[in-house]
Scaffold this motif. Structure first.
Motif, mmCIF file in Angstrom:
data_model
loop_
_atom_site.group_PDB
_atom_site.id
_atom_site.type_symbol
_atom_site.label_atom_id
_atom_site.label_comp_id
_atom_site.label_asym_id
_atom_site.label_seq_id
_atom_site.Cartn_x
_atom_site.Cartn_y
_atom_site.Cartn_z
ATOM 1 N N PRO A 36 13.506 3.465 -6.209
ATOM 2 C CA PRO A 36 14.132 2.150 -5.668
ATOM 3 C C PRO A 36 13.862 1.257 -6.792
ATOM 4 O O PRO A 36 12.538 0.966 -7.166
ATOM 5 N N LEU A 37 14.385 -0.017 -6.619
ATOM 6 C CA LEU A 37 14.357 -1.086 -7.348
ATOM 7 C C LEU A 37 13.300 -1.799 -7.048
ATOM 8 O O LEU A 37 12.315 -2.528 -8.143
ATOM 9 N N PHE A 38 12.772 -1.632 -5.972
ATOM 10 C CA PHE A 38 11.377 -2.395 -5.615
ATOM 11 C C PHE A 38 10.082 -1.853 -5.892
ATOM 12 O O PHE A 38 8.996 -2.022 -5.569
ATOM 13 N N ALA A 39 10.380 -0.472 -6.257
ATOM 14 C CA ALA A 39 9.164 0.270 -6.528
ATOM 15 C C ALA A 39 8.921 0.614 -8.284
ATOM 16 O O ALA A 39 8.215 1.716 -8.294
ATOM 17 N N ASP B 169 0.898 -1.243 -0.071
ATOM 18 C CA ASP B 169 -0.035 0.100 0.192
ATOM 19 C C ASP B 169 0.713 1.069 -0.175
ATOM 20 O O ASP B 169 0.473 2.184 -0.682
ATOM 21 N N LEU B 170 2.031 1.275 0.629
ATOM 22 C CA LEU B 170 2.964 2.338 0.803
ATOM 23 C C LEU B 170 3.307 2.599 -0.559
ATOM 24 O O LEU B 170 3.578 3.821 -1.044
ATOM 25 N N LEU B 171 3.920 1.464 -1.202
ATOM 26 C CA LEU B 171 4.472 1.703 -2.524
ATOM 27 C C LEU B 171 3.383 2.208 -3.510
ATOM 28 O O LEU B 171 3.835 3.139 -4.427
ATOM 29 N N ARG B 172 2.119 1.884 -3.356
ATOM 30 C CA ARG B 172 1.127 2.306 -4.505
ATOM 31 C C ARG B 172 0.733 3.792 -4.056
ATOM 32 O O ARG B 172 -0.100 4.260 -4.937
ATOM 33 N N ILE C 284 6.914 -0.937 -10.700
ATOM 34 C CA ILE C 284 5.704 -1.097 -11.161
ATOM 35 C C ILE C 284 4.631 0.012 -10.632
ATOM 36 O O ILE C 284 3.982 0.606 -11.331
ATOM 37 N N PRO C 285 4.805 0.236 -9.375
ATOM 38 C CA PRO C 285 4.146 1.319 -8.667
ATOM 39 C C PRO C 285 4.268 2.839 -9.169
ATOM 40 O O PRO C 285 3.511 3.563 -9.384
ATOM 41 N N TYR C 286 5.731 2.766 -9.504
ATOM 42 C CA TYR C 286 6.144 4.223 -10.017
ATOM 43 C C TYR C 286 5.559 4.494 -11.230
ATOM 44 O O TYR C 286 4.805 5.324 -11.860
ATOM 45 N N LEU C 287 5.671 3.430 -12.381
ATOM 46 C CA LEU C 287 5.000 3.589 -13.784
ATOM 47 C C LEU C 287 3.718 3.643 -13.679
ATOM 48 O O LEU C 287 3.044 4.219 -14.540
ATOM 49 N N ASN C 288 2.829 3.115 -12.677
ATOM 50 C CA ASN C 288 1.651 3.274 -12.467
ATOM 51 C C ASN C 288 1.077 4.517 -12.399
ATOM 52 O O ASN C 288 -0.177 4.991 -12.838
ATOM 53 N N ASP C 289 2.105 5.323 -11.599
ATOM 54 C CA ASP C 289 1.893 6.649 -11.268
ATOM 55 C C ASP C 289 1.701 7.664 -12.354
ATOM 56 O O ASP C 289 1.002 8.608 -12.741
ATOM 57 N N ILE C 290 2.607 7.099 -13.599
ATOM 58 C CA ILE C 290 2.717 7.966 -14.642
ATOM 59 C C ILE C 290 1.525 7.496 -15.760
ATOM 60 O O ILE C 290 0.917 8.478 -16.381
ATOM 61 N N LEU C 291 1.209 6.316 -15.857
ATOM 62 C CA LEU C 291 0.059 5.899 -16.771
ATOM 63 C C LEU C 291 -0.708 4.619 -16.137
ATOM 64 O O LEU C 291 0.415 3.656 -15.887
ATOM 65 N N PRO C 292 -1.801 4.344 -16.024
ATOM 66 C CA PRO C 292 -2.375 3.160 -15.559
ATOM 67 C C PRO C 292 -1.966 1.999 -16.537
ATOM 68 O O PRO C 292 -1.777 2.211 -17.757
ATOM 69 N N LEU C 293 -1.620 0.868 -15.923
ATOM 70 C CA LEU C 293 -0.855 -0.319 -16.744
ATOM 71 C C LEU C 293 -2.025 -1.420 -16.708
ATOM 72 O O LEU C 293 -2.706 -1.404 -15.803
ATOM 73 N N SER C 294 -1.804 -2.165 -18.025
ATOM 74 C CA SER C 294 -2.299 -3.466 -17.753
ATOM 75 C C SER C 294 -1.342 -4.553 -17.821
ATOM 76 O O SER C 294 -0.411 -4.657 -18.567
ATOM 77 N N HIS C 295 -1.447 -5.323 -16.603
ATOM 78 C CA HIS C 295 -0.292 -6.241 -16.692
ATOM 79 C C HIS C 295 -0.537 -7.662 -17.298
ATOM 80 O O HIS C 295 -1.731 -8.043 -16.986
ATOM 81 N N GLY C 296 0.062 -8.309 -18.044
ATOM 82 C CA GLY C 296 -0.152 -9.480 -18.693
ATOM 83 C C GLY C 296 -0.416 -9.268 -19.935
ATOM 84 O O GLY C 296 -0.397 -8.220 -20.630
#
Length: 442
Positions: free
Chosen positions: A425-428, A162-165, A430-442
């Motif tokens: 951070p390396l662990f963040a 939740d923090l990352l998101r 996907i959440p960071y890219l989601n901030d730029i644009l909502p993603l579809s995973h898969g």
């Protein structure tokens, strides 16, 4: 275990212009599991047909493409009444019976209200044997190994997830950096193959996790031997070579490392087979930072990556203590694990185009150059906290200053905005890219 693709499957289920679904993905990434979860949770009943060594189903589909007859016989075979409005019809290991794939065209045209999905471990390399593929008549999704955010949820670290998101909580993330890094170490060892993650959660036994990883690699090698034909030995060599190629930080894949005097033309079919099987990823070089990126990719100059960082550790025979203790995994191997990790996170983000940048007459090298959200984004990958890099800054602020590029450095440090570049951070990722644009995973 929850998978990000589930939300996309729900969208497919509810879509008014839905087509039969083909779910691609390498062996053991969880295709069967997630589609059965969809059937159990979202439909009144599910009819699951396994096509592996199934002469009855093969006979049903070998006669003709009369969908009424096929559904009647499938109902009799499964003991279930297939109702278009409420049944989920799922064919697994569909690569064994190409006629099932061909029939999807007719399911779409004659029974569009019926929810039909197919999956198979080797869909990308299946032989249609003269039967037409249903081009334009199917919806296609790709399932990859679990990314780090899925791993966090699986191991019960929902608070950290939740923090990352939450972009507003980045200061809190920075203050918790050591605990995130510890979890990232675990992911480097376990990886994202669902069975390995499940075993890690249930037992915490590193040796049992490694045994699963080695079993998966053996399954891949068995598939190569069985299905790659005359290129089988070459494909196996290519797969086994990836750790060494990444560790040497070559500017491109070096065929001479496979055998003295080896040429690209000798191995191109083997490499393509591994790509189509979902076992490896190919990232092509570009020497031009221009949009659209695809126009400038050099198909004959590339790097290869393994589909999962946990399998990379297993195939490299890197022990658990080397990954989980000390700084070895970050400071040694020249960042091979970290670069492979970053690529496996990026590749799940759609829509995205991924390349890397070098020039023959320049020492400047950009680890990844991606086209994302209509922009070119240079990415530098740093496996340690030492993040100084003159060439990255030169690429952005001098060589391509007119483009107003903004770089991303993915490293072991916390969030930091330097104007021309932002450290993530390396662990963040996907959440960071989601901030730029909502993603579809898969």
């Amino acid at each position: 275990m929850k998978r990000d693709i589930y939300s996309k499957l729900l969208e497919w289920k509810e879509s008014n212009d839905r087509k039969p679904l083909m779910l691609y993905g390498a062996r053991q990434v969880g295709k069967t599991y997630i589609l059965k979860e969809l059937g159990r949770n979202e439909f009144d009943n599910m009819v699951c047909i396994n096509c592996y060594k199934n002469p009855i189903v093969e006979k049903i589909f070998s006669q003709d493409v009369d969908i009424t007859r096929i559904l009647r016989e499938l109902s009799a075979y499964s003991g279930e009444n297939i109702q278009p409005s409420s049944t989920f019809l799922f064919f697994d290991e569909v690569q064994e019976i190409p006629e099932v794939v061909a029939s999807l065209k007719y399911f779409y045209e004659e029974r569009p209200e019926l929810h039909v999905a197919v999956a198979g471990s080797l869909l990308g390399v299946m032989e249609m044997k003269g039967i037409s593929f249903p081009v334009g008549k199917v919806d296609i999704m790709h399932l990859y190994p679990m990314v780090f955010t899925e791993f966090l949820e699986a191991v019960g670290e929902t608070g950290k997830l939740d923090l990352l998101r939450d972009a507003a909580m980045r200061t809190s993330v920075n203050s918790l950096l050591p605990s995130f890094v510890e979890l990232l170490r675990q992911y480097y060892y376990v990886g994202g193959m669902p069975e390995a993650v499940k075993k890690y959660i249930e037992t915490g036994d590193q040796e049992k996790v490694r045994k699963i990883q080695l079993d998966i690699i053996e399954e891949y090698e068995a598939d190569i031997a069985k299905h790659a034909g005359r290129d089988a030995l070459k494909a196996r060599k290519v797969m086994q070579s990836i750790p060494g190629q990444l560790a040497k930080e070559n500017k491109k894949y070096i065929f001479g490392a496979l055998k003295k005097g080896a040429r690209a033309s000798e191995y191109e079919n083997a490499i393509q087979w591994l790509i189509d099987a979902g076992i490896i990823y190919k990232v092509c070089r570009t020497a031009k930072a221009e949009l659209p990126l695809k126009f400038y990719l050099e198909d004959d100059t590339f790097k290869l990556f393994l589909l999962d960082v946990g399998l990379l550790g297993a195939i490299s025979n890197v022990s658990a203590p080397m990954i989980l203790l000390g700084n070895n995994i970050f400071s040694e191997y020249k960042g091979a694990f970290t670069e492979n990790y970053v690529l496996t996170q990026l590749i799940t983000c759609n829509p995205i185009e991924i390349s890397y940048f070098t020039k023959d007459n320049s020492t400047v090298e950009i680890d990844f150059l991606i086209q994302f959200a209509g922009k070119l984004i240079p990415i530098e990958v740093k496996a340690e906290e030492n993040v100084k890099s003159k060439s990255f800054r030169q690429f952005i602020t001098i060589d391509h200053s007119e483009k107003n590029l903004r770089g991303i450095r993915m490293s072991m440090k916390g969030y930091a905005d330097q104007g021309w570049m932002e450290n993530i951070p390396l662990f963040a990722i996907i959440p960071y890219l989601n901030d730029i644009l909502p993603l579809s995973h898969g």
